[in-house]
Scaffold this motif. Structure first.
Motif, PDB file in Angstrom:
ATOM      1  N   LEU A  35       2.402  11.667 -11.629  1.00  0.00           N
ATOM      2  CA  LEU A  35       3.212  11.146 -10.796  1.00  0.00           C
ATOM      3  C   LEU A  35       3.389  11.989  -9.717  1.00  0.00           C
ATOM      4  CD1 LEU A  35       5.335   8.944 -10.323  1.00  0.00           C
ATOM      5  CD2 LEU A  35       6.938  10.467 -11.521  1.00  0.00           C
ATOM      6  N   ASP A  36       2.513  11.485  -8.486  1.00  0.00           N
ATOM      7  CA  ASP A  36       2.311  12.338  -7.451  1.00  0.00           C
ATOM      8  C   ASP A  36       3.071  11.902  -6.275  1.00  0.00           C
ATOM      9  OD1 ASP A  36       0.736  13.941  -5.608  1.00  0.00           O
ATOM     10  OD2 ASP A  36      -0.808  12.520  -5.356  1.00  0.00           O
ATOM     11  N   MET A  37       4.057  12.547  -5.698  1.00  0.00           N
ATOM     12  CA  MET A  37       4.799  12.347  -4.628  1.00  0.00           C
ATOM     13  C   MET A  37       4.013  12.845  -3.164  1.00  0.00           C
ATOM     14  SD  MET A  37       8.667  13.236  -3.417  1.00  0.00           S
ATOM     15  CE  MET A  37       9.323  12.335  -4.659  1.00  0.00           C
ATOM     16  N   TYR A  38       3.385  12.269  -2.233  1.00  0.00           N
ATOM     17  CA  TYR A  38       2.916  12.581  -1.179  1.00  0.00           C
ATOM     18  C   TYR A  38       2.785  11.542  -0.126  1.00  0.00           C
ATOM     19  CZ  TYR A  38       1.155  16.592   1.213  1.00  0.00           C
ATOM     20  OH  TYR A  38       0.976  17.805   2.221  1.00  0.00           O
ATOM     21  N   PHE A  39       2.976  11.925   1.183  1.00  0.00           N
ATOM     22  CA  PHE A  39       2.500  11.051   2.311  1.00  0.00           C
ATOM     23  C   PHE A  39       1.119  10.668   2.319  1.00  0.00           C
ATOM     24  CE2 PHE A  39       3.281  15.347   3.965  1.00  0.00           C
ATOM     25  CZ  PHE A  39       1.879  15.470   4.823  1.00  0.00           C
ATOM     26  N   HIS A  40       0.704   9.716   3.255  1.00  0.00           N
ATOM     27  CA  HIS A  40      -0.605   9.055   3.395  1.00  0.00           C
ATOM     28  C   HIS A  40      -1.171   8.848   1.940  1.00  0.00           C
ATOM     29  CE1 HIS A  40      -0.787  10.180   7.494  1.00  0.00           C
ATOM     30  NE2 HIS A  40      -0.833  11.529   7.304  1.00  0.00           N
ATOM     31  N   HIS A  41      -0.037   8.117   1.349  1.00  0.00           N
ATOM     32  CA  HIS A  41      -0.203   7.966  -0.130  1.00  0.00           C
ATOM     33  C   HIS A  41      -1.439   6.993  -0.604  1.00  0.00           C
ATOM     34  CE1 HIS A  41       1.799   4.078   1.695  1.00  0.00           C
ATOM     35  NE2 HIS A  41       1.541   3.490   0.556  1.00  0.00           N
ATOM     36  N   GLU A  42      -2.030   6.247   0.574  1.00  0.00           N
ATOM     37  CA  GLU A  42      -3.351   5.189   0.104  1.00  0.00           C
ATOM     38  C   GLU A  42      -4.501   6.381   0.069  1.00  0.00           C
ATOM     39  OE1 GLU A  42      -3.829   1.985   2.797  1.00  0.00           O
ATOM     40  OE2 GLU A  42      -1.923   1.483   2.911  1.00  0.00           O
TER      41      GLU A  42
ATOM     42  N   GLY B 132       1.050   6.858  -7.807  1.00  0.00           N
ATOM     43  CA  GLY B 132       1.524   7.230  -6.361  1.00  0.00           C
ATOM     44  C   GLY B 132       2.384   6.134  -5.586  1.00  0.00           C
ATOM     45  N   GLY B 133       2.682   6.534  -4.471  1.00  0.00           N
ATOM     46  CA  GLY B 133       3.308   5.245  -3.565  1.00  0.00           C
ATOM     47  C   GLY B 133       3.902   5.943  -2.456  1.00  0.00           C
ATOM     48  N   PRO B 134       4.532   4.971  -1.670  1.00  0.00           N
ATOM     49  CA  PRO B 134       4.950   5.369  -0.224  1.00  0.00           C
ATOM     50  C   PRO B 134       6.182   6.272  -0.279  1.00  0.00           C
ATOM     51  CG  PRO B 134       4.875   3.023  -0.345  1.00  0.00           C
ATOM     52  CD  PRO B 134       4.586   3.654  -1.815  1.00  0.00           C
ATOM     53  N   THR B 135       6.091   7.411   0.611  1.00  0.00           N
ATOM     54  CA  THR B 135       7.281   8.279   0.490  1.00  0.00           C
ATOM     55  C   THR B 135       8.031   8.003   1.680  1.00  0.00           C
ATOM     56  OG1 THR B 135       5.848   9.692   1.963  1.00  0.00           O
ATOM     57  CG2 THR B 135       6.014  10.204  -0.442  1.00  0.00           C
ATOM     58  N   PHE B 136       9.401   8.378   1.623  1.00  0.00           N
ATOM     59  CA  PHE B 136      10.322   7.768   2.628  1.00  0.00           C
ATOM     60  C   PHE B 136      11.357   9.031   3.137  1.00  0.00           C
ATOM     61  CE2 PHE B 136       9.361   4.435  -0.291  1.00  0.00           C
ATOM     62  CZ  PHE B 136       9.250   3.413   0.829  1.00  0.00           C
ATOM     63  N   PHE B 137      11.540   8.906   4.244  1.00  0.00           N
ATOM     64  CA  PHE B 137      12.294  10.017   5.076  1.00  0.00           C
ATOM     65  C   PHE B 137      13.032   9.132   6.197  1.00  0.00           C
ATOM     66  CE2 PHE B 137       8.253  12.251   4.004  1.00  0.00           C
ATOM     67  CZ  PHE B 137       8.639  13.395   3.430  1.00  0.00           C
ATOM     68  N   ASP B 138      14.266   9.473   6.616  1.00  0.00           N
ATOM     69  CA  ASP B 138      14.914   8.896   7.766  1.00  0.00           C
ATOM     70  C   ASP B 138      14.240   8.875   8.848  1.00  0.00           C
ATOM     71  OD1 ASP B 138      16.879   7.881   6.049  1.00  0.00           O
ATOM     72  OD2 ASP B 138      18.416   9.624   6.414  1.00  0.00           O
TER      73      ASP B 138
ATOM     74  N   GLY C 151       4.930  11.072  10.613  1.00  0.00           N
ATOM     75  CA  GLY C 151       5.399  10.532  11.726  1.00  0.00           C
ATOM     76  C   GLY C 151       5.448   8.849  11.899  1.00  0.00           C
ATOM     77  N   LEU C 152       5.684   8.463  10.738  1.00  0.00           N
ATOM     78  CA  LEU C 152       6.162   6.971  10.331  1.00  0.00           C
ATOM     79  C   LEU C 152       7.345   6.714  10.848  1.00  0.00           C
ATOM     80  CD1 LEU C 152       3.804   6.051   7.384  1.00  0.00           C
ATOM     81  CD2 LEU C 152       3.093   5.703   9.716  1.00  0.00           C
ATOM     82  N   ALA C 153       7.455   5.486  11.406  1.00  0.00           N
ATOM     83  CA  ALA C 153       8.993   5.149  11.695  1.00  0.00           C
ATOM     84  C   ALA C 153       9.456   4.245  10.331  1.00  0.00           C
ATOM     85  CB  ALA C 153       9.234   4.056  12.661  1.00  0.00           C
ATOM     86  N   TRP C 154      10.783   4.135  10.155  1.00  0.00           N
ATOM     87  CA  TRP C 154      11.155   3.579   8.964  1.00  0.00           C
ATOM     88  C   TRP C 154      10.555   2.242   8.626  1.00  0.00           C
ATOM     89  CZ3 TRP C 154      13.365   5.342   4.788  1.00  0.00           C
ATOM     90  CH2 TRP C 154      14.051   4.618   3.777  1.00  0.00           C
ATOM     91  N   GLU C 155      10.395   1.482   9.682  1.00  0.00           N
ATOM     92  CA  GLU C 155      10.135  -0.094   9.578  1.00  0.00           C
ATOM     93  C   GLU C 155       8.529  -0.072   8.880  1.00  0.00           C
ATOM     94  OE1 GLU C 155      11.340   1.168  12.218  1.00  0.00           O
ATOM     95  OE2 GLU C 155      13.516   0.328  11.944  1.00  0.00           O
ATOM     96  N   GLU C 156       7.734   1.302   9.562  1.00  0.00           N
ATOM     97  CA  GLU C 156       6.523   1.205   9.020  1.00  0.00           C
ATOM     98  C   GLU C 156       6.465   1.577   7.600  1.00  0.00           C
ATOM     99  OE1 GLU C 156       3.813   3.039  12.551  1.00  0.00           O
ATOM    100  OE2 GLU C 156       5.713   4.001  12.344  1.00  0.00           O
ATOM    101  N   ARG C 157       7.276   2.348   7.158  1.00  0.00           N
ATOM    102  CA  ARG C 157       7.362   3.006   5.847  1.00  0.00           C
ATOM    103  C   ARG C 157       7.749   1.605   4.875  1.00  0.00           C
ATOM    104  NH1 ARG C 157       7.013   8.096   5.749  1.00  0.00           N
ATOM    105  NH2 ARG C 157       7.817   9.445   7.464  1.00  0.00           N
ATOM    106  N   MET C 158       8.597   0.957   5.374  1.00  0.00           N
ATOM    107  CA  MET C 158       8.938  -0.376   4.263  1.00  0.00           C
ATOM    108  C   MET C 158       7.750  -1.384   4.389  1.00  0.00           C
ATOM    109  SD  MET C 158      11.807   0.486   3.084  1.00  0.00           S
ATOM    110  CE  MET C 158      11.895  -0.861   2.326  1.00  0.00           C
ATOM    111  N   ALA C 159       7.198  -1.688   5.337  1.00  0.00           N
ATOM    112  CA  ALA C 159       6.035  -2.356   5.359  1.00  0.00           C
ATOM    113  C   ALA C 159       4.879  -1.992   4.493  1.00  0.00           C
ATOM    114  CB  ALA C 159       5.376  -2.404   6.929  1.00  0.00           C
ATOM    115  N   GLY C 160       4.750  -0.357   4.477  1.00  0.00           N
ATOM    116  CA  GLY C 160       3.894   0.072   3.376  1.00  0.00           C
ATOM    117  C   GLY C 160       4.189  -0.164   2.251  1.00  0.00           C
ATOM    118  N   LEU C 161       5.575  -0.097   1.672  1.00  0.00           N
ATOM    119  CA  LEU C 161       6.068  -0.299   0.465  1.00  0.00           C
ATOM    120  C   LEU C 161       5.720  -1.754  -0.016  1.00  0.00           C
ATOM    121  CD1 LEU C 161       7.339   0.139  -2.139  1.00  0.00           C
ATOM    122  CD2 LEU C 161       9.666  -0.255  -1.033  1.00  0.00           C
ATOM    123  N   ARG C 162       5.749  -2.789   1.114  1.00  0.00           N
ATOM    124  CA  ARG C 162       5.671  -4.253   0.820  1.00  0.00           C
ATOM    125  C   ARG C 162       4.289  -4.444   0.394  1.00  0.00           C
ATOM    126  NH1 ARG C 162       9.677  -7.813   0.909  1.00  0.00           N
ATOM    127  NH2 ARG C 162      11.660  -7.373   1.863  1.00  0.00           N
ATOM    128  N   ALA C 163       3.482  -3.736   1.058  1.00  0.00           N
ATOM    129  CA  ALA C 163       2.039  -3.970   1.100  1.00  0.00           C
ATOM    130  C   ALA C 163       1.426  -3.330  -0.189  1.00  0.00           C
ATOM    131  CB  ALA C 163       1.224  -3.413   2.196  1.00  0.00           C
TER     132      ALA C 163
END
Length: 445
Positions: free
Chosen positions: A121-128, A143-149, A155-167
């Motif tokens: 169970l691996d938490m890291y950004f650039h999850h793909e 793995g999967g998308p990580t989230f920060f405010d 350097g991702l904006a919140w909206e980009e993170r949510m789009a990554g989760l949906r995809a």
């Protein structure tokens, strides 16, 4: 049909409901599934692995790690958690681009597999990129998308993170690899607001009802104190307020060292599993989780190594031993059942991820995630108590062969999936290139 027979095993530790240990037994695997455990007569034309003087057990499940941080091993020594985060985040922002993350994940997955750990169970950004790297080595990688405010190291904006989760579910299928759940990974309650935690949990429930939500929780006392000062609540209470303990099917707390009694009540009621990481907790002086008290409270426990920047390696055998020793120390009771530790590192970890119907034990009908140990060693002779042998004597150097999803990914201590020499050379080169940038970033942080 792809058929493999592990023939004439000295011992098979099944980790079934009865913790059955079998002796002088063979295991047959067809198209990735365990089909026979016992006397296997038909072996003509099969891939046959000689199991004499070998012990078979389910692949180990590392329930909290950061594989790509293998490339940051040793950059933040002699500091507590808060100083550690300052240094590591600065270094990550400077050097950990997608290509470097993929390289580090392959290196971390290889280290894990050579040591008998088949699932992480691996938490890291650039999850793909991390998932591609780990799958290339042969891991069952969750793995999967990580989230920060804020923008975070990627350097991702919140909206980009949510789009990554949906995809992510579709991207996960496209990358391939052994079956794993969809996971979402808010870093922590001190980096994600309650509103954002609510959004992540809600979207995860929508796109993956059987998904996994994984986050750092109460790793040290300073985290709890800071959260109380800012929000008048503990991290667990904030997650409960956000609805993050109710929506996702599987919730895993990383560390969970300083859960209050109320926190433990909330976690137990929600079926949360705590990923106990004794190595990094000890090294960063974060505290000692009270194994017996957490278990008595009804909280399932798995075992994790954390990442190599904090614990310095991905050795699940060492983590198992540390967990057992800490359990005895914190409770004052040396009678800690080694079977509990073995189950935490296998079937309980699989259950935390919703994978216990597929892996975590050696049973007919399950996928073949299997590890073989060489018993023909002085430190593994004699075998009086099998669980105690695994927890208190065995180590990753004893691992000879590893199967993931019925595929032999390690054979006689060597990877069958990656060119190890090339991977090590590329990793060393990238680490040298990164060192100067990381040092500069740390100085400026």
């Amino acid at each position: 049909m792809n058929r493999i027979v592990l023939r004439d095993l000295a011992i098979a530790v099944t980790v079934d409901a009865d913790d059955t240990v079998l002796r002088d037994v063979s295991i047959a695997i067809e198209d990735g599934v365990i089909t026979e455990i016992g006397a296997v007569a038909e072996t003509d034309g099969d891939t046959v692995v000689d199991g004499r003087a070998r012990l078979a057990l389910p692949g180990l499940v590392n329930l909290h790690t950061h594989l790509s941080m293998t490339l940051l091993r040793g950059i933040a020594e002699g500091v507590d958690l808060q100083q550690f985060l300052t240094r590591v985040w600065a270094a990550e922002g400077a050097v950990m681009d997608p290509a470097t993350v993929e390289l580090g994940a392959t290196l971390g997955a290889l280290e894990s597999l050579l040591g008998g750990c088949t699932t992480q169970l691996d938490m890291y950004f650039h999850h793909e990129a991390a998932h591609r790297g780990a799958v290339a080595a042969g891991s069952r990688h969750v793995g999967g998308p990580t989230f920060f405010d804020g923008p975070g190291p990627d350097g991702l904006a919140w909206e980009e993170r949510m789009a990554g989760l949906r995809a992510w579910p579709e991207v996960l299928r496209a990358i391939g690899g052994p079956e794993v759940p969809v996971a979402a990974m808010p870093h922590s309650t001190y980096t994600c607001s309650v509103e954002h935690l609510t959004e992540v949990a809600s979207i995860l429930k929508e796109i993956a009802p059987a998904g996994v939500l994984h986050t750092h929780v109460s790793e040290n006392a300073a985290e709890n104190a800071d959260t109380r000062a800012r929000f008048d609540a503990t991290p667990t209470e904030l997650l409960a307020n956000a609805g993050a303990l109710e929506g996702p099917a599987h919730v895993v707390f990383g560390h969970g060292v300083h859960l209050t009694e109320t926190d433990r009540d909330l976690a137990a009621a929600a079926g949360v599993t705590v990923a106990h990481c004794p190595g990094s907790n000890l090294k960063l002086a974060s505290g000692a989780l009270d194994w017996k008290r957490w278990r008595a409270h009804g909280i399932p426990l798995g075992i994790g190594t954390d990442g190599c920047a904090s614990s310095n390696d991905l050795d699940m055998w060492q983590a198992m031993r540390q967990a057992a020793h800490l359990a005895a120390l914190t409770s004052g009771d040396p009678a800690i059942d080694a079977e509990q530790i073995v189950r935490a590192a296998t079937i309980d970890g699989a259950h935390a991820l919703g994978l216990d119907d597929l892996i975590g034990s050696l049973e007919v009908g399950k996928r073949a995630d299997i590890v073989l140990l060489d018993l023909d060693q002085p430190h593994l002779t004699p075998v009086h108590d099998v669980p105690a042998l695994l927890v208190h004597a065995a180590g990753r150097g004893d691992v000879t062969d590893v199967l993931v999803d019925g595929r032999i990914v390690v054979s006689e201590h060597r990877s069958t999936q990656v060119d190890t020499r090339d991977l090590l050379d590329r990793s060393r080169t990238r680490a040298r290139d990164a060192a100067a940038a990381a040092a500069l970033a740390v100085q400026e942080a």
